[in-house]
Scaffold this active site. Structure first.
Site, PDB file in Angstrom:
ATOM      1  N   LYS A  22      -2.852 -36.739  -5.380  1.00  0.00           N
ATOM      2  CA  LYS A  22      -1.886 -35.640  -5.456  1.00  0.00           C
ATOM      3  C   LYS A  22      -0.540 -36.047  -4.863  1.00  0.00           C
ATOM      4  CE  LYS A  22      -0.765 -31.633  -2.710  1.00  0.00           C
ATOM      5  NZ  LYS A  22      -0.318 -31.981  -1.370  1.00  0.00           N
ATOM      6  N   ASN A  23      -0.566 -36.607  -3.649  1.00  0.00           N
ATOM      7  CA  ASN A  23       0.709 -36.844  -2.976  1.00  0.00           C
ATOM      8  C   ASN A  23       1.489 -38.016  -3.571  1.00  0.00           C
ATOM      9  OD1 ASN A  23       0.469 -34.599  -1.420  1.00  0.00           O
ATOM     10  ND2 ASN A  23      -0.395 -35.654   0.360  1.00  0.00           N
ATOM     11  N   ARG A  93       5.983 -27.884  -1.368  1.00  0.00           N
ATOM     12  CA  ARG A  93       6.705 -28.791  -0.500  1.00  0.00           C
ATOM     13  C   ARG A  93       7.358 -29.953  -1.261  1.00  0.00           C
ATOM     14  NH1 ARG A  93       8.999 -28.066   4.010  1.00  0.00           N
ATOM     15  NH2 ARG A  93       9.435 -30.025   5.024  1.00  0.00           N
ATOM     16  N   CYS A 117       2.105 -25.674   2.167  1.00  0.00           N
ATOM     17  CA  CYS A 117       1.139 -25.221   3.171  1.00  0.00           C
ATOM     18  C   CYS A 117       1.856 -24.846   4.465  1.00  0.00           C
ATOM     19  CB  CYS A 117       0.134 -26.330   3.468  1.00  0.00           C
ATOM     20  SG  CYS A 117      -1.021 -26.603   2.138  1.00  0.00           S
ATOM     21  N   ARG A 122       8.469 -27.457   9.456  1.00  0.00           N
ATOM     22  CA  ARG A 122       8.510 -28.620   8.567  1.00  0.00           C
ATOM     23  C   ARG A 122       9.973 -28.974   8.285  1.00  0.00           C
ATOM     24  NH1 ARG A 122       3.677 -28.424   4.148  1.00  0.00           N
ATOM     25  NH2 ARG A 122       4.155 -30.642   4.133  1.00  0.00           N
ATOM     26  N   PRO A 123      10.645 -29.572   9.260  1.00  0.00           N
ATOM     27  CA  PRO A 123      12.072 -29.873   9.094  1.00  0.00           C
ATOM     28  C   PRO A 123      12.316 -30.919   8.010  1.00  0.00           C
ATOM     29  CG  PRO A 123      11.226 -30.848  11.133  1.00  0.00           C
ATOM     30  CD  PRO A 123      10.112 -30.055  10.540  1.00  0.00           C
ATOM     31  N   ILE A 124      13.556 -30.953   7.491  1.00  0.00           N
ATOM     32  CA  ILE A 124      13.904 -31.985   6.493  1.00  0.00           C
ATOM     33  C   ILE A 124      15.162 -32.750   6.922  1.00  0.00           C
ATOM     34  CG2 ILE A 124      12.754 -30.949   4.477  1.00  0.00           C
ATOM     35  CD1 ILE A 124      15.608 -29.948   3.688  1.00  0.00           C
ATOM     36  N   ASP A 125      15.411 -32.764   8.235  1.00  0.00           N
ATOM     37  CA  ASP A 125      16.621 -33.436   8.732  1.00  0.00           C
ATOM     38  C   ASP A 125      16.655 -34.924   8.358  1.00  0.00           C
ATOM     39  OD1 ASP A 125      14.373 -33.197  10.674  1.00  0.00           O
ATOM     40  OD2 ASP A 125      15.535 -34.665  11.788  1.00  0.00           O
ATOM     41  N   GLN A 126      15.502 -35.582   8.306  1.00  0.00           N
ATOM     42  CA  GLN A 126      15.504 -37.016   7.982  1.00  0.00           C
ATOM     43  C   GLN A 126      15.798 -37.268   6.500  1.00  0.00           C
ATOM     44  OE1 GLN A 126      15.314 -39.344  10.580  1.00  0.00           O
ATOM     45  NE2 GLN A 126      15.512 -37.372  11.630  1.00  0.00           N
ATOM     46  N   ASP A 306      -4.377 -35.119   7.021  1.00  0.00           N
ATOM     47  CA  ASP A 306      -4.931 -34.417   5.857  1.00  0.00           C
ATOM     48  C   ASP A 306      -6.460 -34.506   5.787  1.00  0.00           C
ATOM     49  OD1 ASP A 306      -2.343 -33.786   5.260  1.00  0.00           O
ATOM     50  OD2 ASP A 306      -2.121 -35.208   3.616  1.00  0.00           O
ATOM     51  N   ILE A 328       0.651 -34.566  14.166  1.00  0.00           N
ATOM     52  CA  ILE A 328       1.672 -34.460  13.101  1.00  0.00           C
ATOM     53  C   ILE A 328       2.175 -33.026  12.938  1.00  0.00           C
ATOM     54  CG2 ILE A 328       2.189 -34.969  10.664  1.00  0.00           C
ATOM     55  CD1 ILE A 328       1.332 -37.513  12.124  1.00  0.00           C
ATOM     56  N   ARG A 398      -4.224 -26.211  -5.694  1.00  0.00           N
ATOM     57  CA  ARG A 398      -2.969 -26.974  -5.702  1.00  0.00           C
ATOM     58  C   ARG A 398      -3.240 -28.468  -5.603  1.00  0.00           C
ATOM     59  NH1 ARG A 398       0.110 -25.997  -0.987  1.00  0.00           N
ATOM     60  NH2 ARG A 398       1.043 -27.877  -1.795  1.00  0.00           N
TER      61      ARG A 398
END
Ligand code: EPZ
Length: 421
Positions: A22-23, A93, A117, A122-126, A306, A328, A398
């Site tokens: 999936k990922n 996501r 999920c 769940r930051p996205i700064d990077q 996971d 995590i 999903r």
């Protein structure tokens, strides 16, 4: 509301075939937008995240032909829209990968703030740091992320945290940039290697994926005209490994890459299970109550977050008291309340949970709080005495292809009941 009704306990026995990851799939699909041509993708998992992604690509102008549930052709020659539908992208996501690929292909992108999920912050700064390093201007407001650039110029990016998504987005935005991009402190998960292999097959020049330094030499164009097969799902394979252990069963897990599962194998052996590496398959069996253990989740090649809830089920019935430290995500112990309804004795405080092993679980009505929690509760329902009713299946659908058929083929007594809302 659909539910799964599981009657246990059953020792799972037989063979199961693992689907595409999936990922990896949810990164390869947007990566295809970088190709000025046609590509074929095989071994796609038949899950709702993949179907949603394909619909989004079509709305952006890509043409998709389905050859089977697991095989598609994407024609991305005419991408005529860079605003991804907000209602669809905010649902999951992995929609954040559209930022890297649309920015790389068209120099502009607009995507809803990603959902997915609920695992805590769940930051996205990077991700943003990576886009800005190559010259993009990024704005987050009104529930969406917009990014724009005149020309992407390769640069050095140091990731402050090891992030799967930011590493992949940094690759996506760099593939067609001018010059060389270096990503330091990159994540090393198998799906990162798979995305890089896919892009290299299509004409990109990415080196070092799978190590913590990745170098991308920008190319003018990705040609397509190639077929790519998605890597087997490490997490699905690990889920069935732990299902075998929990149920004191014996499962041959086919179409997997045992090397990707080394740390799960090590933990299974530590708690008393047997694992046989058969090249492209793995056999896991267990004939006793599991020993207690201590687990800390870490980026690859450490123990994966996971597979934390699935291991939590195993430790809930272990002989002795176990500890899991989740390093995590802030909120990945929500499943423990559901397991406690089934007779487990788990106390969690922040990112640590203590599992006082009980001899057996008992069936109960429970709710999947996220995707992997859902898989864990199927494992729990299968080993519990009596009937378990599992709700919130949309999370499970999903990310797992035909999960109840796969469990049923191993002997589980599991039925999906469709109930009107
Ligand atoms: C990916 O999420 C997976 N999702 C997750 O799988 C998985 O749990 C996670 O990697 C870790 O392995 C997909 O691949 C679609 P991260 P991602 O960025 O990329 C922090 C599942 O069940 N961080 O590696 O979003 C973050 O808060 C799902 O299949 C920042 O601080 O995870 C976390 O603590 C759930 N800033 C850590 O890094 C950022 O910009 C790792 O997150 C990005 C992340």
């Amino acid at each position: 509301m659909d539910k799964l009704v599981i009657n246990g306990p059953t020792k799972l026995k037989g063979e199961v075939t693992i689907s595409g990851a999936k990922n990896a799939a949810v990164a390869i699909l947007p990566a295809a937008l970088l190709i000025d041509g046609v590509c074929k993708i095989e071994n796609l998992p038949n899950i709702s995240d993949v179907r949603t992604y394909c619909e989004i690509l079509e709305k952006l102008g890509a043409k998709i032909k389905w050859f089977s549930d697991n095989e598609i052709e994407i024609d991305a020659r005419n991408i005529d829209c860079t605003q991804a539908p907000l209602d669809m992208t905010s649902k999951f996501r992995a929609s954040y990968y559209l930022l890297g690929s649309l920015l790389g292909r068209c120099g502009t992108a607009e995507v809803g703030i990603p959902g997915g999920c609920n695992l805590g912050a769940r930051p996205i700064d990077q991700h943003i740091k990576a886009f800005e390093s190559l010259g993009a201007k990024v704005d987050v407001s009104q529930g969406k992320i917009s990014a724009k650039v005149k020309k992407l110029i390769g640069n050095s990016i140091y990731m402050d945290v090891v992030s799967v998504g930011a590493t992949i987005n940094a690759i996506l935005v760099s593939v067609l940039a001018e010059g060389t991009t270096t990503i330091d402190n990159a994540a090393k998960e198998p799906h990162i290697v798979d995305v890089a292999n896919f892009l290299n097959t299509m004409g990109a020049d990415i080196r070092g994926a799978g190590t913590d330094v990745i170098k991308i030499n920008g190319v003018k164009k990705l040609h397509g005209d190639c077929t790519y097969s998605v890597v087997p799902d490490q997490i699905e394979a690990g889920t069935f490994m732990l299902a075998a252990v929990a149920s004191k069963g014996d499962i041959l897990i086919k179409n997997c890459i045992p090397e990707h599962l080394d740390c799960i194998t090590a933990k299974i052996i530590e708690i008393g299970g047997n694992v046989e590496d058969l090249g492209d398959s793995i056999r896991v069996s267990m004939n006793k109550r599991p020993n207690k253990a201590t687990i800390k989740t870490l980026p690859y090649p450490g123990y994966p977050t996971d597979l934390q809830p699935q291991m939590g089920v195993v430790l809930s019935i272990a002989d002795g008291t176990s500890i899991i430290n989740e390093s995590i995500w802030d909120s990945r112990f929500q499943y423990t309340c559901e397991l406690n309804k089934m007779g487990a004795k788990i106390t969690d405080q922040g990112k640590t949970a203590v599992f006082e092993g009980v001899k057996n679980l008992t069936g109960a009505p429970v709710y999947a709080t996220d995707l992997r929690a859902g898989a864990a509760l199927i494992i729990a329902g299968n080993i519990a005495d009596g009937e378990t009713q599992l709700y919130n299946l949309q999370h499970i659908d999903r990310g797992y292809e035909n999960i109840e058929e796969k469990f049923r083929s191993l002997g589980a007594k599991i039925q999906r009941i469709c109930e009107p809302d």
